[in-house]
Design an enzyme around this catalytic site. Structure first.
Site, short mmCIF file in Angstrom:
data_model
loop_
_atom_site.label_atom_id
_atom_site.label_comp_id
_atom_site.label_asym_id
_atom_site.label_seq_id
_atom_site.Cartn_x
_atom_site.Cartn_y
_atom_site.Cartn_z
N SER A 216 0.84 -1.19 0.00
CA SER A 216 0.00 0.00 0.00
C SER A 216 0.87 1.25 0.00
O SER A 216 1.83 1.33 0.77
CB SER A 216 -0.91 0.01 1.23
OG SER A 216 -1.80 -1.08 1.22
N GLY A 221 -1.75 4.75 -4.25
CA GLY A 221 -2.28 3.45 -4.66
C GLY A 221 -1.50 2.30 -4.07
O GLY A 221 -1.20 2.27 -2.88
N ASP A 250 -7.09 -2.15 5.36
CA ASP A 250 -7.87 -3.34 5.69
C ASP A 250 -8.83 -3.68 4.55
O ASP A 250 -9.07 -4.85 4.24
CB ASP A 250 -8.63 -3.14 6.98
CG ASP A 250 -7.71 -2.74 8.13
OD1 ASP A 250 -6.56 -3.21 8.15
OD2 ASP A 250 -8.15 -1.96 8.99
#
Length: 316
Positions: A216, A221, A250
């Site tokens: 991440s 992005g 998450d």
């Protein structure tokens, strides 16, 4: 069924302020509390998107009682291992004017050795019948990584796709145990490998034994790299958005799990697009564990670059 395992859950407390002025007194609407921790957020996203999911974690003390009560109201299928230490609390103060959240995360106290054994024994037993398993978040302070790493190794050996989203030595050890997917963010990757460049850091985890690395990069992005195609780098970038980034990573883990259990060959570009869109979708929501109804539109606006169009066989 997808199993999520959260060794260090939290009672998440969130307040929104029209504008956050450090040192000032603020009048705000009533705060919001919910059962949280990375694996619980992942489970909420999967539940919202229609996937069968089971969340395994611990609960203890008065905060644990509130944690248990909220989780029961949520309708998320779960298995709680009772522990003596109180469930930690995490506080998010969201500055609505800036679209930023300030986070205070308690470390969390380690469970007793028999309590930790109960947690990871449950993960192994339930994970053996799962379509995929994710180990999410930090370990409580003082808990050694070996029980988690052993659970990863045993599930991988049994042919169960396993995702690990943690950091430091635990993440590196999980990669060495053969985790199907490792998903650090940029800072966690640098902490784990000592490498500032995310591509080099991802390669280090793949060289250690992980099959796929998803990194991440916040507003930039994410990257997806595959051990079997070392020169391939898939990059995905979302449209510019403002909101609460708590839980965005998450949501990306939930997307990875959804791709792993899909009834079609695993395609890294498709995985990158979905993970980026779900992560961006989470930014638009007030609380972690939720996706915006606009996630399909966001997926169409994600920019994906890929030097190949190869697909991988299913990891199971």
């Amino acid at each position: 069924m997808i199993l999520t395992v959260t060794p260090n859950p939290a009672l998440d407390l969130t307040w929104h302020a029209a504008r956050l002025d450090p040192g000032a007194t603020h009048r705000v609407e009533a705060g919001h509390g919910r059962a949280g921790g990375k694996g619980l957020n992942v489970a909420r996203v999967l539940h919202q998107t229609g996937h069968e999911v089971l969340a395994v974690t611990t609960a203890g003390g008065s905060s644990g009682a509130e944690f248990r009560s909220e989780l029961e109201r949520s309708g998320i299928p779960h298995r709680l291992v009772p522990v003596a230490a109180p469930t930690r609390r995490c506080v998010a103060i969201v500055d609505d004017s800036a679209g930023e959240a300030t986070i205070f995360n308690e470390h969390g106290d380690a469970p007793e050795s028999d309590e930790a054994r109960d947690l990871f024994d449950a993960a192994i037993a339930l994970g053996a019948d799962a379509d995929a398993v994710a180990f999410c978040g930090s370990l409580p302070r003082g808990l050694a990584p070996e029980p988690l790493v052993d659970a990863v190794a045993r599930l991988v050996s049994a042919g169960v796709p396993t995702v690990v989203d943690t950091s430091g030595g635990t993440l590196l050890a999980a990669a060495r145990a053969g985790a199907t997917v490792v998903k650090p963010n940029r800072d966690e990757l640098a902490e784990t490998t000592g490498l500032a460049d995310p591509v080099e850091g991802a390669h280090a985890l793949l060289d250690a034994g992980a099959r796929i690395a998803v990194v991440s990069l916040g507003a930039d992005g994410l990257l997806v790299l595959d051990r079997d195609h070392r020169d391939r780098i898939v990059r995905a970038r979302p449209p510019a958005l403002r909101g609460n980034a708590t839980g965005a990573g998450d949501a990306a883990v939930a997307a990875v799990l959804a791709e792993l259990v899909a009834d079609e060959p695993l395609d890294l570009a498709r995985l990158a697009r979905r993970a980026t869109a779900w992560s961006a979708s989470a930014v638009l929501m007030p609380f972690a564990g939720e996706l915006s109804p606009d996630r399909d539109d966001l997926a169409a606006r994600v920019e994906v670059t890929d030097d190949t169009d190869d697909t991988l066989e299913s990891p199971r």
